[in-house]
Write a protein that holds these residues in place. Structure first.
Motif, short mmCIF file in Angstrom:
data_model
loop_
_atom_site.label_atom_id
_atom_site.label_comp_id
_atom_site.label_asym_id
_atom_site.label_seq_id
_atom_site.Cartn_x
_atom_site.Cartn_y
_atom_site.Cartn_z
N THR A 77 -13.34 -107.44 67.72
CA THR A 77 -14.42 -107.44 68.69
C THR A 77 -15.72 -107.66 67.94
O THR A 77 -15.97 -107.02 66.91
N SER B 226 -19.69 -107.31 67.99
CA SER B 226 -20.83 -106.65 68.62
C SER B 226 -22.02 -107.59 68.55
O SER B 226 -22.32 -108.15 67.49
N GLU B 227 -22.71 -107.77 69.66
CA GLU B 227 -23.85 -108.68 69.71
C GLU B 227 -25.17 -107.92 69.80
O GLU B 227 -26.14 -108.41 70.35
N ASN B 228 -25.23 -106.71 69.26
CA ASN B 228 -26.48 -105.94 69.28
C ASN B 228 -27.44 -106.51 68.24
O ASN B 228 -27.40 -107.68 67.94
N ARG C 207 -24.82 -108.32 64.07
CA ARG C 207 -23.51 -108.79 64.53
C ARG C 207 -22.46 -108.14 63.65
O ARG C 207 -22.36 -108.46 62.46
N TYR D 169 -15.59 -105.70 64.50
CA TYR D 169 -14.72 -104.54 64.41
C TYR D 169 -13.28 -105.04 64.47
O TYR D 169 -12.84 -105.59 65.47
#
Length: 141
Positions: A93, A95-97, A100, A103
Motif C-alpha cells: 500500500t 501512502s500519499e500523505n 510517500r 507499506y
C-alpha cells in the motif's frame, strides 16, 4: 521520472547488457556491501539470469562483485514487491500523505529475506523505489 547515471554505472550497464542480452534500466553501485544492483526490464529476468545462472555469474566473475537483480514493474506497489524479492510480498500500500511511504506486507518467515544481511536488501529496494517512483520510505508490516 529521470534517473541520472554516473559514467561508471553506464559502463556497468553496457557490460551487463552485452553479457546477458537483457536490458538494464538502472545500476546502483553499492559500495557499503561491495555489490551492484541492476534494474532489469520487465519480462527479461530469465534472460538476465541465463541458463543455470550462467549470465549473471559471468558478470559477477568479470567484475568480482556480487550482483542483485531487480525486475522493473509498471506500478510503485509492484515495483516495491519486486525489489524485496526473494521475500514473498502479499500486498503493498502506498501512502500519499506528506511523505510517500510504501507499506509492504511480508510473512514473518520472509522478513529476513526482505531485509537482507545488515539491511542491504531493503536499503537497495528503498534506493531504487526513490529513484523510480519517488517513494520516500519502505516499511514492512
Amino acid at each position: 521520472m529521470t534517473v541520472t547515471l554516473s559514467d561508471e554505472a553506464m559502463g556497468l550497464i553496457a557490460l551487463f547488457e552485452d553479457e546477458t542480452g537483457a536490458t538494464a534500466r538502472d545500476c546502483v553501485v553499492d559500495e557499503e556491501y561491495d555489490r551492484l544492483v541492476f534494474l532489469v526490464a520487465a519480462g527479461e529476468m530469465g534472460e538476465a539470469i541465463g541458463p543455470g545462472g550462467q549470465h549473471v555469474q559471468s558478470v559477477e566473475q568479470q567484475l568480482d562483485r556480487e550482483i542483485k537483480l531487480v525486475e522493473d514493474a509498471p506500478t510503485a506497489a509492484d515495483f516495491v514487491a519486486s525489489a524485496l524479492s526473494p521475500a514473498a510480498v502479499y500486498n503493498v500500500t502506498i501512502s500519499e500523505n506528506d511523505d510517500r511511504v510504501a507499506y509492504a506486507e511480508v510473512a514473518d518467515e520472509d522478513r529476513g529475506a526482505a531485509i537482507g544481511k545488515g539491511g542491504r536488501n531493503i536499503d537497495a529496494a528503498r534506493e531504487l523505489a526513490a529513484r523510480h517512483f519517488d517513494i520516500d520510505e519502505i516499511e514492512l508490516t
